[in-house]
Design a protein around this motif. Structure first.
Motif, mmCIF file in Angstrom:
data_model
loop_
_atom_site.group_PDB
_atom_site.id
_atom_site.type_symbol
_atom_site.label_atom_id
_atom_site.label_comp_id
_atom_site.label_asym_id
_atom_site.label_seq_id
_atom_site.Cartn_x
_atom_site.Cartn_y
_atom_site.Cartn_z
ATOM 1 N N SER A 282 39.169 -59.907 74.731
ATOM 2 C CA SER A 282 38.660 -58.768 73.969
ATOM 3 C C SER A 282 37.977 -57.750 74.861
ATOM 4 C CB SER A 282 37.684 -59.260 72.906
ATOM 5 O OG SER A 282 36.595 -59.948 73.527
ATOM 6 N N ALA A 283 37.664 -58.138 76.104
ATOM 7 C CA ALA A 283 36.986 -57.208 77.014
ATOM 8 C C ALA A 283 37.905 -56.064 77.423
ATOM 9 C CB ALA A 283 36.493 -57.953 78.241
ATOM 10 N N HIS A 284 39.209 -56.332 77.480
ATOM 11 C CA HIS A 284 40.152 -55.297 77.883
ATOM 12 C C HIS A 284 40.576 -54.500 76.642
ATOM 13 C CE1 HIS A 284 40.211 -57.023 81.816
ATOM 14 N NE2 HIS A 284 40.646 -58.175 81.359
ATOM 15 N N SER A 285 39.997 -53.357 76.479
ATOM 16 C CA SER A 285 40.230 -52.568 75.277
ATOM 17 C C SER A 285 41.494 -51.739 75.369
ATOM 18 C CB SER A 285 39.037 -51.631 75.037
ATOM 19 O OG SER A 285 38.880 -50.759 76.145
ATOM 20 N N GLY A 286 42.121 -51.675 76.534
ATOM 21 C CA GLY A 286 43.272 -50.825 76.692
ATOM 22 C C GLY A 286 42.923 -49.439 77.194
ATOM 23 N N GLY A 287 41.632 -49.144 77.362
ATOM 24 C CA GLY A 287 41.221 -47.852 77.880
ATOM 25 C C GLY A 287 41.370 -47.785 79.380
ATOM 26 N N ARG A 288 40.932 -46.689 79.952
ATOM 27 C CA ARG A 288 41.069 -46.501 81.393
ATOM 28 C C ARG A 288 40.060 -47.369 82.130
ATOM 29 N NH1 ARG A 288 40.652 -40.739 84.546
ATOM 30 N NH2 ARG A 288 38.467 -40.891 83.880
ATOM 31 N N ALA A 289 40.548 -48.095 83.128
ATOM 32 C CA ALA A 289 39.700 -48.946 83.956
ATOM 33 C C ALA A 289 39.910 -48.560 85.413
ATOM 34 C CB ALA A 289 40.028 -50.424 83.748
ATOM 35 N N VAL A 290 38.918 -48.827 86.238
ATOM 36 C CA VAL A 290 39.020 -48.534 87.663
ATOM 37 C C VAL A 290 39.032 -49.846 88.430
ATOM 38 C CG1 VAL A 290 36.521 -48.334 87.990
ATOM 39 C CG2 VAL A 290 38.060 -47.238 89.607
ATOM 40 N N VAL A 291 39.922 -49.941 89.408
ATOM 41 C CA VAL A 291 39.998 -51.127 90.267
ATOM 42 C C VAL A 291 38.838 -51.083 91.256
ATOM 43 C CG1 VAL A 291 41.394 -52.377 91.954
ATOM 44 C CG2 VAL A 291 42.498 -51.228 90.047
ATOM 45 N N VAL A 292 38.004 -52.146 91.262
ATOM 46 C CA VAL A 292 36.854 -52.176 92.170
ATOM 47 C C VAL A 292 37.034 -53.203 93.285
ATOM 48 C CG1 VAL A 292 35.258 -51.352 90.419
ATOM 49 C CG2 VAL A 292 35.613 -53.800 90.673
ATOM 50 N N ALA A 293 38.012 -54.076 93.174
ATOM 51 C CA ALA A 293 38.240 -55.046 94.247
ATOM 52 C C ALA A 293 39.656 -55.588 94.121
ATOM 53 C CB ALA A 293 37.239 -56.193 94.212
ATOM 54 N N VAL A 294 40.283 -55.863 95.259
ATOM 55 C CA VAL A 294 41.616 -56.451 95.321
ATOM 56 C C VAL A 294 41.509 -57.768 96.082
ATOM 57 C CG1 VAL A 294 43.984 -56.165 96.112
ATOM 58 C CG2 VAL A 294 42.709 -54.181 95.283
ATOM 59 N N HIS A 295 41.831 -58.877 95.433
ATOM 60 C CA HIS A 295 41.706 -60.201 96.046
ATOM 61 C C HIS A 295 43.086 -60.683 96.484
ATOM 62 C CE1 HIS A 295 37.556 -60.532 94.581
ATOM 63 N NE2 HIS A 295 38.016 -59.972 93.472
#
Length: 286
Positions: free
Chosen positions: A23-36
């Motif tokens: 439920s945390a992923h609402s489908g809105g715009r998100a920014v990538v803060v780390a790539v593992h």
């Protein structure tokens, strides 16, 4: 996650997600803060950390999980077409399907399991073995941690560029002299020509050597130059940790020079490394 352009994602890129089951992923715009990435070759991306707002918490998204992810300005992948409808049966004619026997069910189930396994084994046996380029892998890892820098100023808490484990660069490649010989400049000694110590062009590899040297040390590249003798050759290490002298030998466009070769006594460790790299290097230019 279904990530069409996963290899190109960097911290600071904007993405959108759906179907992750959270439920945390609402489908809105998100920014990538780390790539593992994975701990060893081929260093593939295994998870991403995204944030939906400047003050929101970073959320982990596993790449192997269910769901879809695309860049914010990219459309969602097209949905699968619906199966074609069965044609209508003529009036007065009953459609009776033949009964499915137990043997047919067993054969169908076995085919669903064995055919994919056979195809996978054939593909694994025939695919060419491609060794990752250590130069590109190392630089991509550094760039992946640093990010694109386009969104960092407006989002507090984003990871800062990581510090390299090598000694910091003290000079910069500003030009090339005939040879080609890199011309470097720093605050201590000013502008000077510094040939590469311990290496010489391999037979028949002149063009490939020049191309590789310009790729490793383009004008503007930050470097650390170890040159024990004033005005003599030196050992080049880029700001992202690439040993240029050894890399030229590893790719087969250069070979270690003979005994002496203008090397000082303090360069014994560098020369030993070149000889070790040369043992596994290709013998001719591609």
């Amino acid at each position: 996650m279904l990530v069409p352009d996963l290899a190109d994602l960097r911290p600071g890129d904007f993405v959108k997600l759906r179907g992750t089951g959270s439920s945390a992923h609402s489908g809105g715009r998100a920014v990538v803060v780390a790539v593992h990435r994975s701990a060893g070759p081929p260093w593939r991306v295994v998870a991403l950390d995204v944030r939906y707002s400047a003050r929101g918490h970073a959320l982990r998204v596993d790449v192997d999980g269910a769901g879809e992810l695309v860049r914010w300005d990219a459309p969602w992948p097209p949905a699968q077409p619906a199966p074609a409808e069965r044609p209508p049966v003529s009036a007065g004619v009953a459609h009776v399907a033949p009964p499915v026997t137990r043997r047919q069910k067993v054969l169908a189930a076995a085919a669903l399991v064995l055919v994919p396994l056979a195809l996978t084994g054939l593909w694994t046996a025939t695919r060419p073995e491609v060794e990752p380029n250590p130069l590109l892998v190392q630089r991509h890892l550094v760039e992946g941690v640093r990010g694109t820098g386009t969104a960092s100023p407006g989002l507090p808490g984003l990871p800062a560029p990581s510090a390299t484990t090598r000694a910091p660069a003290t000079a910069e490649v500003v030009a090339y002299a005939a040879g080609p010989v890199p011309v470097v400049a720093d605050a201590a000694t000013g502008r000077r020509e510094v040939a590469l110590a311990g290496v010489e062009v391999a037979a028949g590899c002149r063009d490939a050597y020049v191309s590789a040297l310009l790729e490793l040390l383009p004008v503007g590249q930050r470097v650390r130059v170890d040159a024990p003798q004033a005005g003599g050759p030196g050992w080049f290490t880029t700001d992202d940790g690439i040993d240029v002298n050894a890399e030229l030998v590893r790719t087969g466009v250069a070979v270690p020079t003979g005994a002496g070769g203008g090397l000082a006594a303090g360069d014994a460790a560098h020369r030993a490394e070149l000889l070790e790299v040369a043992a596994d290097a290709p013998r001719e230019c591609a």
